[in-house]
Design an enzyme around this catalytic site. Structure first.
Site, PDB file in Angstrom:
ATOM      1  CG  HIS A   1      -1.952   1.073   1.205  1.00 16.68           C
ATOM      2  ND1 HIS A   1      -1.654   2.386   1.540  1.00 16.68           N
ATOM      3  CD2 HIS A   1      -3.257   1.061   0.867  1.00 16.68           C
ATOM      4  CE1 HIS A   1      -2.751   3.125   1.422  1.00 16.68           C
ATOM      5  NE2 HIS A   1      -3.740   2.337   1.009  1.00 16.68           N
TER       6      HIS A   1
ATOM      7  CD  GLU B   1      -1.208   5.459   5.755  1.00 15.69           C
ATOM      8  OE1 GLU B   1      -2.375   5.524   5.314  1.00 15.69           O
ATOM      9  OE2 GLU B   1      -0.946   5.325   6.958  1.00 15.69           O
TER      10      GLU B   1
ATOM     11  CB  THR C   1      -4.044   6.437   8.650  1.00 13.96           C
ATOM     12  OG1 THR C   1      -4.078   6.345   7.222  1.00 13.96           O
ATOM     13  CG2 THR C   1      -2.814   7.208   9.085  1.00 13.96           C
TER      14      THR C   1
HETATM   15  S1  SF4 Z   1      -7.996  11.672   7.537  1.00 16.21           S
HETATM   16 FE1  SF4 Z   1      -7.470   9.489   7.666  1.00 16.21          FE
HETATM   17  S2  SF4 Z   1      -8.412   8.487   5.901  1.00 16.21           S
HETATM   18 FE2  SF4 Z   1      -8.379  10.686   5.533  1.00 16.21          FE
HETATM   19  S3  SF4 Z   1      -6.547  11.015   4.344  1.00 16.21           S
HETATM   20 FE3  SF4 Z   1      -6.033  11.398   6.496  1.00 16.21          FE
HETATM   21  S4  SF4 Z   1      -5.269   9.476   7.266  1.00 16.21           S
HETATM   22 FE4  SF4 Z   1      -6.309   9.025   5.322  1.00 16.21          FE
END
Ligand code: SF4
Length: 339
Positions: free
Chosen positions: A130, A132, A170
């Site tokens: 991924h 990220e 995340t």
């Molecule tokens: S708020 Fe959470 S889901 Fe949205 S871009 Fe940031 S890390 Fe990703």
């Protein structure tokens, strides 16, 4: 056959756009408006087909890496973040960068850098491959091991079991991550937690909302793209929470008649990269199938908003155009309001 009188929709809230996605999408929109097309974007700005194709029609050119961007051109880094190596490659090609990495991803990068500096073994819970995870891993590859799932725990080898910390992607399932951490702690009782939750507020809020409605649903439909981690997690969470069935769709074209056989209650939610227009279309399509009654199931209210990337703000300010922008409520269509 279920009568239409008993057919209803439970609509999760919060759902759809999070603050990080909103910021990243608006950054590309504003870059296109301010600098003119084309604006290059490394990877999908957010993992949503509709958003990417809409921005592409307006002049964004999506590339896989910086070496596809003409030297000296402008490139936006996606919300998922990039490793220091990507920043360096962009610098070498003298690219003008706009970093739309979500601040909550940047926070995890900073944790990785800090723990690496203190010579910890860092266990990064997340999905290998991924974007990220690649970005975070790239901050300290010599200190980080990626742990994909609870079943991966046995493969972990550390130098000093008393100096181990976990951090995470995340957009994971909260429950599965906690299970991975529990198993890691069995192996390494001194395992240190990250300073604050890495699974972001938006991921958590969307999972809590879908958990609340799922036990009452025969079917939960999650709007989101296949490569959207948090959208895929919502299907898993719905099923674990008791939904009889659950499917992810990019849009109403993917609905299947057989999903609705004997179904009275349909739950609806959407991932953090999904514009509300796609949910609106789904609600209309469900209405046409007899699911006319829509009840919202709200478990939280979100008002977080991030300011635009620094580089863009500076240029807008110089041109007397910024940097402020009105807050756009998290559930919105793409570019339906002035920004
Ligand atoms: S708020 Fe959470 S889901 Fe949205 S871009 Fe940031 S890390 Fe990703």
């Amino acid at each position: 056959m279920t009568s239409s009188a008993t057919k209803r929709v439970l609509l999760a809230a919060p759902r759809g756009y999070c603050a990080g996605v909103d910021r990243a999408v608006v950054a590309v929109e504003q870059a296109l408006e301010h600098y003119g097309a084309p604006v290059y974007v490394r990877k999908e700005i957010v993992h949503n087909k509709y958003v990417v194709s809409t921005l592409a029609k307006r002049g964004a050119i999506f590339v896989d890496d910086t070496d596809e961007v003409p030297a000296g051109a402008r490139v936006v880094f996606s919300a998922h973040g990039v490793s220091p190596a990507v920043h360096q490659a962009a610098e070498e090609r003298e690219l003008k960068t706009i970093d739309a990495t979500c601040p909550l991803v940047t926070k995890v990068h900073k944790e990785a850098v800090r723990f690496a500096k203190d010579d910890y073994d860092i266990l990064l819970i997340g999905h290998e491959g991924h974007e990220e995870v690649e970005g975070t891993y790239g901050e300290a590859p010599e200190h980080i091991q990626v742990v994909n799932s609870p079943d991966d725990v046995d493969k972990v080898v550390v130098r000093d079991p008393d100096k181990v910390v976990w951090i995470s992607q995340t957009t994971l399932s909260v429950d599965e991550t906690m299970e991975t951490v529990r198993r890691l702690r069995e192996l390494f009782p001194s395992l240190q937690d990250p300073p604050s939750d890495d699974i972001c507020y938006a991921t958590q809020n969307r999972q809590v909302a879908v958990k609340k409605l799922a036990p009452e649903c025969d079917l939960v439909i999650v709007v989101g793209s296949a490569n959207s981690s948090n959208s895929v997690r919502l299907v898993e969470v719905a099923l674990e929470a008791g939904a009889r069935s659950s499917y992810r769709v990019d849009g109403i074209g993917e609905l299947k008649d057989e999903w609705f056989e004997g179904v009275s209650t349909v739950g609806v939610t959407s991932g953090a990269s999904v514009p509300e227009i796609l949910v609106e279309e789904l609600i209309t399509a469900l209405g046409e199938r007899g699911y006319g009654e829509v009840q919202e199931v709200r478990t939280a209210t979100e008002d977080l908003m991030f300011s635009l990337p620094r580089e863009l703000r500076a240029d807008l300010k110089k041109a007397g155009q910024g940097p402020s922008r009105p807050r756009r409520e998290g559930r919105r269509s793409l570019n339906v309001e002035p920004v």
